[in-house]
Design an enzyme around this catalytic site. Structure first.
Site, PDB file in Angstrom:
ATOM      1  N   GLY A   1      16.753  -2.093  -4.775  1.00 41.55           N
ATOM      2  CA  GLY A   1      16.085  -2.456  -3.605  1.00 41.55           C
ATOM      3  C   GLY A   1      16.153  -4.124  -3.504  1.00 41.55           C
ATOM      4  O   GLY A   1      16.504  -4.892  -4.659  1.00 41.55           O
ATOM      5  N   CYS A   2      15.881  -4.535  -2.298  1.00 44.08           N
ATOM      6  CA  CYS A   2      15.782  -6.196  -2.296  1.00 44.08           C
ATOM      7  C   CYS A   2      14.723  -6.344  -1.197  1.00 44.08           C
ATOM      8  O   CYS A   2      13.819  -5.471  -0.981  1.00 44.08           O
ATOM      9  CB  CYS A   2      17.150  -6.604  -1.609  1.00 44.08           C
ATOM     10  SG  CYS A   2      17.638  -5.939   0.282  1.00 44.08           S
ATOM     11  N   ARG A   3      14.640  -7.289  -0.425  1.00 43.08           N
ATOM     12  CA  ARG A   3      13.458  -7.707   0.563  1.00 43.08           C
ATOM     13  C   ARG A   3      13.567  -6.473   1.666  1.00 43.08           C
ATOM     14  O   ARG A   3      12.630  -5.939   2.006  1.00 43.08           O
ATOM     15  CB  ARG A   3      13.647  -8.883   0.890  1.00 43.08           C
ATOM     16  CG  ARG A   3      12.293  -9.473   1.998  1.00 43.08           C
ATOM     17  CD  ARG A   3      12.390 -10.647   2.332  1.00 43.08           C
ATOM     18  NE  ARG A   3      11.361 -11.130   3.315  1.00 43.08           N
ATOM     19  CZ  ARG A   3      11.381 -10.948   4.338  1.00 43.08           C
ATOM     20  NH1 ARG A   3      12.576 -10.490   5.159  1.00 43.08           N
ATOM     21  NH2 ARG A   3      10.301 -11.481   5.216  1.00 43.08           N
TER      22      ARG A   3
ATOM     23  N   TYR B   1      11.870  -3.662  -0.080  1.00 42.64           N
ATOM     24  CA  TYR B   1      10.508  -3.875  -0.738  1.00 42.64           C
ATOM     25  C   TYR B   1       9.792  -3.872   0.292  1.00 42.64           C
ATOM     26  O   TYR B   1       8.416  -3.255   0.327  1.00 42.64           O
ATOM     27  CB  TYR B   1      10.509  -5.158  -1.506  1.00 42.64           C
ATOM     28  CG  TYR B   1       9.338  -5.164  -2.285  1.00 42.64           C
ATOM     29  CD1 TYR B   1       8.933  -4.230  -3.334  1.00 42.64           C
ATOM     30  CD2 TYR B   1       8.455  -6.322  -2.005  1.00 42.64           C
ATOM     31  CE1 TYR B   1       7.599  -4.625  -3.872  1.00 42.64           C
ATOM     32  CE2 TYR B   1       7.381  -6.671  -2.727  1.00 42.64           C
ATOM     33  CZ  TYR B   1       6.776  -5.598  -3.782  1.00 42.64           C
ATOM     34  OH  TYR B   1       5.628  -5.825  -4.456  1.00 42.64           O
TER      35      TYR B   1
END
Length: 136
Positions: free
Chosen positions: A85-87, A114
């Site tokens: 995951g990232c932003r 996220y």
């Protein structure tokens, strides 16, 4: 956006926030957060391991972490199951494609990143970060 996908990213399996919460809650999957450590410090998934995909982002461009795959290999075997995951889901999709190309077989991209987890009814409140689990 399908036209922007490369042939490598076509192999990327994405899961939505609800599915990711289920995988994480049952401890079937770990979580690799590919945001830069400054963002990771602001909040992250409990038990997440931080391996930044980019080292810096400036108006002049993004500096990719040349050791990204090696750093993930130091934390996980290629058979380990984890969500990436990232932003917002864009960077994690690229990171997941790189991991698949490197031979990882059980990685899933977190669709929406996220931010989607924070909006999910199934997601517990984020925790403040510690430097453990972070690779800088």
């Amino acid at each position: 956006m399908g036209s922007l996908r490369s042939s490598t990213s076509a192999a990327v399996e994405s899961v939505d926030a609800e599915a990711a919460c289920g995988l994480l809650a049952l401890e079937q999957y770990g979580y690799v957060d590919v945001r830069m450590w400054e963002d990771f410090e602001k909040g992250h998934v409990a038990g997440a391991r931080n391996v930044p995909y980019y080292l810096s982002v400036t108006p002049h461009g993004k500096e990719r972490n040349p050791y990204f795959v090696d750093q993930v290999v130091a934390l996980h075997s290629k058979e380990d199951r984890f969500v990436v995951g990232c932003r917002s889901g864009v960077r994690s999709s690229l990171a997941t494609a790189d991991l698949i190309a490197a031979g990882f077989t059980n990685v899933k991209n977190l669709e929406g990143g996220y931010l989607s987890l924070l909006k999910s009814a199934s997601y517990p409140q984020p925790q403040a970060a510690s430097h453990q689990g972070s690779i800088n």
